[in-house]
Design a protein around this motif. Sequence first.
Motif, PDB file in Angstrom:
ATOM      1  N   PHE A  47       0.871  -1.175   0.000  1.00 32.90           N
ATOM      2  CA  PHE A  47       0.000   0.000   0.000  1.00 32.90           C
ATOM      3  C   PHE A  47       0.908   1.224   0.000  1.00 32.90           C
ATOM      4  CE2 PHE A  47      -2.699   3.210   2.113  1.00 32.90           C
ATOM      5  CZ  PHE A  47      -3.809   3.128   1.286  1.00 32.90           C
ATOM      6  N   THR A  48       0.856   1.999  -1.058  1.00 33.56           N
ATOM      7  CA  THR A  48       1.769   3.118  -1.250  1.00 33.56           C
ATOM      8  C   THR A  48       1.058   4.458  -1.068  1.00 33.56           C
ATOM      9  OG1 THR A  48       1.279   3.266  -3.606  1.00 33.56           O
ATOM     10  CG2 THR A  48       3.066   1.744  -2.946  1.00 33.56           C
ATOM     11  N   VAL A  49       1.826   5.516  -1.039  1.00 30.88           N
ATOM     12  CA  VAL A  49       1.265   6.863  -0.995  1.00 30.88           C
ATOM     13  C   VAL A  49       0.422   7.116  -2.240  1.00 30.88           C
ATOM     14  CG1 VAL A  49       1.829   9.331  -0.971  1.00 30.88           C
ATOM     15  CG2 VAL A  49       3.099   7.754   0.486  1.00 30.88           C
ATOM     16  N   LEU A  50       0.835   6.571  -3.373  1.00 31.73           N
ATOM     17  CA  LEU A  50       0.041   6.726  -4.602  1.00 31.73           C
ATOM     18  C   LEU A  50      -1.332   6.084  -4.451  1.00 31.73           C
ATOM     19  CD1 LEU A  50       2.716   6.146  -7.401  1.00 31.73           C
ATOM     20  CD2 LEU A  50       1.638   8.301  -6.718  1.00 31.73           C
ATOM     21  N   GLN A  51      -1.393   4.915  -3.812  1.00 24.77           N
ATOM     22  CA  GLN A  51      -2.680   4.253  -3.588  1.00 24.77           C
ATOM     23  C   GLN A  51      -3.526   5.077  -2.622  1.00 24.77           C
ATOM     24  OE1 GLN A  51      -3.818   1.275  -5.131  1.00 24.77           O
ATOM     25  NE2 GLN A  51      -5.707   2.098  -4.286  1.00 24.77           N
ATOM     26  N   GLU A  52      -2.898   5.586  -1.576  1.00 23.58           N
ATOM     27  CA  GLU A  52      -3.601   6.448  -0.617  1.00 23.58           C
ATOM     28  C   GLU A  52      -4.141   7.701  -1.311  1.00 23.58           C
ATOM     29  OE1 GLU A  52      -1.938   9.086   2.949  1.00 23.58           O
ATOM     30  OE2 GLU A  52      -1.767   6.939   3.352  1.00 23.58           O
ATOM     31  N   LEU A  89      -6.903   7.209   7.453  1.00 19.71           N
ATOM     32  CA  LEU A  89      -8.127   7.759   8.025  1.00 19.71           C
ATOM     33  C   LEU A  89      -7.943   9.200   8.480  1.00 19.71           C
ATOM     34  CD1 LEU A  89      -9.700   4.761   9.953  1.00 19.71           C
ATOM     35  CD2 LEU A  89      -9.931   5.452   7.563  1.00 19.71           C
ATOM     36  N   GLY A  90      -6.748   9.554   8.917  1.00 18.54           N
ATOM     37  CA  GLY A  90      -6.466  10.954   9.241  1.00 18.54           C
ATOM     38  C   GLY A  90      -6.641  11.837   8.014  1.00 18.54           C
ATOM     39  N   ARG A  91      -6.176  11.352   6.880  1.00 16.06           N
ATOM     40  CA  ARG A  91      -6.345  12.114   5.636  1.00 16.06           C
ATOM     41  C   ARG A  91      -7.808  12.180   5.219  1.00 16.06           C
ATOM     42  NH1 ARG A  91      -2.669  10.949   0.676  1.00 16.06           N
ATOM     43  NH2 ARG A  91      -3.826  12.800   0.002  1.00 16.06           N
ATOM     44  N   VAL A  92      -8.531  11.065   5.356  1.00 17.40           N
ATOM     45  CA  VAL A  92      -9.956  11.076   5.006  1.00 17.40           C
ATOM     46  C   VAL A  92     -10.669  12.123   5.853  1.00 17.40           C
ATOM     47  CG1 VAL A  92     -12.104   9.733   5.066  1.00 17.40           C
ATOM     48  CG2 VAL A  92      -9.998   8.694   4.175  1.00 17.40           C
ATOM     49  N   ARG A  93     -10.406  12.141   7.144  1.00 17.67           N
ATOM     50  CA  ARG A  93     -11.054  13.123   8.032  1.00 17.67           C
ATOM     51  C   ARG A  93     -10.685  14.555   7.650  1.00 17.67           C
ATOM     52  NH1 ARG A  93     -15.085  10.861   9.076  1.00 17.67           N
ATOM     53  NH2 ARG A  93     -15.080   9.070  10.419  1.00 17.67           N
TER      54      ARG A  93
END
Length: 161
Positions: A47-52, A89-93
């Motif tokens: 799971f990479t930053v690109l996937q995130e 989840l921090g980014r989603v929030r």
Amino acid sequence: MNFHQYYPIDVVNGPGTRCTLFVAGCVHQCPGCYNKSTWRIDSGKPFTVLQEDQIIADLQDTRIRRQGLSLSGGDPLHPQNLGAIEQLLGRVRAECAGKDVWIWTGYQLAELSGAQQRVIALADVLVDGKFVQDLRDPALIWRGSSNQVIHYLRSPVAQQA
């Protein structure tokens, strides 16, 4: 963290249209599990930053509105997944206002570690408990066996069209 599958558009794993990520790693290894290929923590792909970034972009996409993000597996609350899940989840929030987060885990709410509790503090709904083959019920919504519990951790997020 590794993951097995990402669905940018999903209408099965939680309410509304969603993004769904299936992560690798599960210590529970429930007999009858439909997703045995995700049990090994080193299975799947990194799971990479690109996937995130892709998940965040999909949640923000106004052409196909998503109600939120669903996390399953494997087990998103596997100890080795917690750092990456908490970051996501921090980014989603922070970046996806109004989106809800659902997490499926074999752990029970009452037994979660401090690190696991920090992750679920960023979620709206937790579906907990191991899958028990003898309690399997195909009529249940969003869970596989009747021992599993849907915990609404926050007030409901407004439905997204």
